[in-house]
Write an enzyme that holds these catalytic residues in place. Structure first.
Site, short mmCIF file in Angstrom:
data_model
loop_
_atom_site.label_atom_id
_atom_site.label_comp_id
_atom_site.label_asym_id
_atom_site.label_seq_id
_atom_site.Cartn_x
_atom_site.Cartn_y
_atom_site.Cartn_z
N CYS A 141 -16.27 1.34 0.55
CA CYS A 141 -15.07 0.58 0.89
C CYS A 141 -14.69 0.69 2.35
O CYS A 141 -14.00 -0.17 2.88
CB CYS A 141 -13.91 1.00 -0.01
SG CYS A 141 -13.42 2.72 0.21
N ARG A 200 -13.32 -8.84 1.49
CA ARG A 200 -11.92 -8.55 1.15
C ARG A 200 -11.06 -9.80 1.44
O ARG A 200 -10.21 -10.19 0.64
CB ARG A 200 -11.40 -7.37 1.99
CG ARG A 200 -11.95 -6.00 1.61
CD ARG A 200 -11.40 -5.52 0.27
NE ARG A 200 -9.94 -5.46 0.26
CZ ARG A 200 -9.20 -4.47 0.77
NH1 ARG A 200 -9.78 -3.42 1.33
NH2 ARG A 200 -7.88 -4.50 0.71
N GLN A 230 -10.14 -4.08 -3.53
CA GLN A 230 -11.42 -3.57 -3.04
C GLN A 230 -12.53 -3.86 -4.04
O GLN A 230 -13.62 -4.33 -3.66
CB GLN A 230 -11.32 -2.05 -2.82
CG GLN A 230 -12.58 -1.45 -2.27
CD GLN A 230 -12.86 -1.92 -0.86
OE1 GLN A 230 -12.02 -1.80 0.02
NE2 GLN A 230 -14.05 -2.48 -0.64
N HIS A 244 -7.26 0.67 -6.45
CA HIS A 244 -7.46 -0.21 -5.28
C HIS A 244 -8.14 -1.49 -5.78
O HIS A 244 -9.31 -1.75 -5.49
CB HIS A 244 -8.34 0.52 -4.25
CG HIS A 244 -8.31 -0.07 -2.88
ND1 HIS A 244 -7.54 -1.17 -2.54
CD2 HIS A 244 -8.97 0.29 -1.73
CE1 HIS A 244 -7.73 -1.45 -1.27
NE2 HIS A 244 -8.58 -0.59 -0.75
N ASP A 295 -17.28 7.10 -1.46
CA ASP A 295 -16.06 6.96 -0.65
C ASP A 295 -15.83 8.32 0.01
O ASP A 295 -16.51 9.32 -0.33
CB ASP A 295 -14.89 6.58 -1.58
CG ASP A 295 -13.61 6.20 -0.85
OD1 ASP A 295 -13.63 6.10 0.39
OD2 ASP A 295 -12.59 6.01 -1.53
N ARG A 350 0.88 -1.18 0.00
CA ARG A 350 0.00 0.00 0.00
C ARG A 350 0.91 1.22 0.00
O ARG A 350 1.71 1.40 0.93
CB ARG A 350 -0.91 0.00 1.23
CG ARG A 350 -1.59 1.33 1.43
CD ARG A 350 -2.70 1.29 2.45
NE ARG A 350 -3.86 0.59 1.91
CZ ARG A 350 -5.08 0.65 2.44
NH1 ARG A 350 -5.30 1.37 3.53
NH2 ARG A 350 -6.09 -0.01 1.89
N1 NVA Z 1 -10.01 6.49 -1.30
C1 NVA Z 1 -9.62 6.11 0.04
C2 NVA Z 1 -9.80 4.64 0.23
C3 NVA Z 1 -9.43 4.13 1.58
C4 NVA Z 1 -9.61 2.64 1.69
C5 NVA Z 1 -8.18 6.51 0.28
O1 NVA Z 1 -7.36 6.33 -0.62
O2 NVA Z 1 -7.87 7.03 1.35
N1 CP Z 2 -11.16 -0.37 2.43
C1 CP Z 2 -9.91 -0.39 2.87
O1 CP Z 2 -8.96 -0.62 2.12
O2 CP Z 2 -9.75 -0.16 4.23
P1 CP Z 2 -8.42 0.08 5.03
O3 CP Z 2 -7.90 1.44 4.66
O4 CP Z 2 -8.83 -0.01 6.47
O5 CP Z 2 -7.41 -0.98 4.67
#
Ligand code: NVA
Ligand code: CP
Length: 312
Positions: A265, A293, A139, A136, A225, A109
Site C-alpha cells: 500500500c 487509488r 486501499q 483501509h 505493509d 482518516r
Molecule cells: N498500516 C499502515 C498503512 C498506511 C497507509 C498504517 O496504518 O500506518
Molecule cells: N496507502 C496509503 O494510504 O498512503 P498514505 O498514507 O500516503 O495516504
C-alpha cells in the site's frame, strides 16, 4: 404524496458493498481511468464538495481524493486535527452535524473505527473511511482493481499477507469473503489476526501461518505493509525484532505462482518488510496500485452521490 428519501450510503468497511456492486465499481473505475488517460473532461460532480478530515499523516490518500474530486468537477477541502476544532475536543457528533451541512461527501482518516461510525451516524452525507486502526477499504479496492487489470478475476485466487495483521490485512480478510478468494496470513507469534477480524473461518477464506514461506507458497498475490503502523510508534523497537523473519524477498517470490504480483500500500521501508529487489523488481505493481487509488475512489464517490451511471 411524499416520496421516501433514498438512504445515505457510507463506505466504512469493505463489506459495506456487495460483490455485485464491486463488479460495477471496477468496471466503472476502468472507464473513468480511460477517460482520464485520454484527457477527456468528465465532470459529473460539478458543484459538489468533498471534505477530507485527517487525524493521521497521508500522501496518497489526500492526493488521490483531492485530485480525483477535482477531476470529477467538484472541489475538495482539507481539514486536519492540528488546526481545526477537532484537535481541541469538539465532539465528533457535533463536527459531523456541522461538516455534513456544508458538504456533499466526507472522507475521514482517524484512529478507532468507532470514530468513523459515530461521524457517519450524525452525518447528512456519505462518509468514506480513508483509514482507521482497523480498516483501509479504499486501499483494498485499489489493490484488487490492480490485480484485475493485470491478471483478471480475483475469485478463487490466493493472497499471501506477510507481516503485521493490521488495518490493511483486516480489510483483505473482509474482501476475501465478499469476493470469494483466499488469504494466507503469516505473522510472528503474538501478532496473529484478531478473532473478530477473521470472519467466517468455515467459509475457508482465511488461514493463519507461522511460517511466511508456507503462506507465500503458490500465492497469486504476495503483499505486505510496514511493521509499525501509524499510532503504534511506541512499539517500534520491539516490532523491529519480532518481525525480522517476516520480510518479502526474492526467495519468497520464488515459491509463489510464476506470474504472482507483489503489492504494497506504501509507504514502504526497503530492507524491512520488503527487499529493494522485490519492490523495485518486475513482479511489483506498486506504482499502478498507488495510482489506482484515485481511479477507484472517483468511481466510489460517483456511486455514493449519483448511484449507477451508464455512459460507458
Ligand atoms: N498500516 C499502515 C498503512 C498506511 C497507509 C498504517 O496504518 O500506518
Ligand atoms: N496507502 C496509503 O494510504 O498512503 P498514505 O498514507 O500516503 O495516504
Amino acid at each position: 404524496m411524499t416520496t421516501a428519501k433514498p438512504a445515505i450510503r457510507h463506505y466504512l468497511q469493505f463489506k459495506d458493498l456487495t460483490r455485485e456492486e464491486y463488479v460495477y465499481l471496477f468496471e466503472r473505475a476502468r472507464w473513468i481511468k480511460a477517460q482520464f488517460k485520454a484527457y477527456q473532461r468528465y465532470w459529473p460532480l460539478a458543484d459538489r464538495t468533498l471534505v477530507m478530515i485527517f487525524e493521521k499523516a497521508s500522501t496518497r490518500t489526500r492526493l488521490s481524493f483531492e485530485a480525483g474530486m477535482q477531476q470529477l468537477g467538484g472541489v475538495a477541502i482539507y481539514l486536519n486535527t492540528r488546526d481545526s476544532q477537532l484537535g481541541r475536543g469538539e465532539p465528533i457528533e457535533d463536527s459531523a452535524q456541522v461538516i455534513s451541512r456544508m458538504s456533499d461527501i466526507v472522507m475521514i482518516r482517524t484512529f478507532e473505527q468507532t470514530m468513523v461510525e459515530r461521524f457517519a451516524a450524525n452525518s447528512r452525507v456519505p462518509v468514506i473511511n480513508g483509514l482507521t486502526n482497523e480498516y483501509h477499504p479504499c486501499q483494498i479496492m485499489a489493490d484488487i482493481f490492480t490485480y484485475i487489470e493485470h491478471r483478471g478475476p480475483i475469485q478463487g485466487k490466493t493472497v499471501a499477507w506477510i507481516g503485521d495483521s493490521n488495518n490493511v490485512c483486516n480489510t483483505w480478510l473482509q474482501a476475501a469473503e465478499v469476493l470469494d478468494f483466499k488469504v494466507h496470513v503469516a505473522t510472528p507469534a503474538g501478532y496473529e489476526v484478531e478473532p473478530e477480524r477473521a470472519g467466517l473461518h468455515g467459509a475457508g477464506h482465511f488461514r493463519q501461518f507461522a511460517d511466511s514461506m508456507e503462506a507465500a507458497r503458490g500465492a497469486d498475490i504476495v503483499t505486505t505493509d510496514v511493521w509499525t503502523s501509524m499510532g503504534f510508534e511506541a512499539e517500534n523497537e520491539a516490532r523491529m525484532r519480532d518481525f525480522a523473519d517476516f520480510q518479502v524477498d526474492g526467495e519468497m517470490m520464488g515459491v509463489a505462482q510464476p506470474d504472482a504480483i507483489f503489492l504494497h500500500c506504501l509507504p514502504a521501508h526497503r530492507g524491512e518488510e520488503v527487499t529493494a529487489e522485490v519492490i523495485d523488481g518486475p513482479q511489483s505493481f506498486v506504482w499502478d496500485e498507488a495510482e489506482n487509488r484515485m481511479h477507484v475512489q472517483k468511481a466510489l464517490m460517483e456511486y455514493l452521490l449519483l448511484g449507477r451511471v451508464n455512459n460507458s
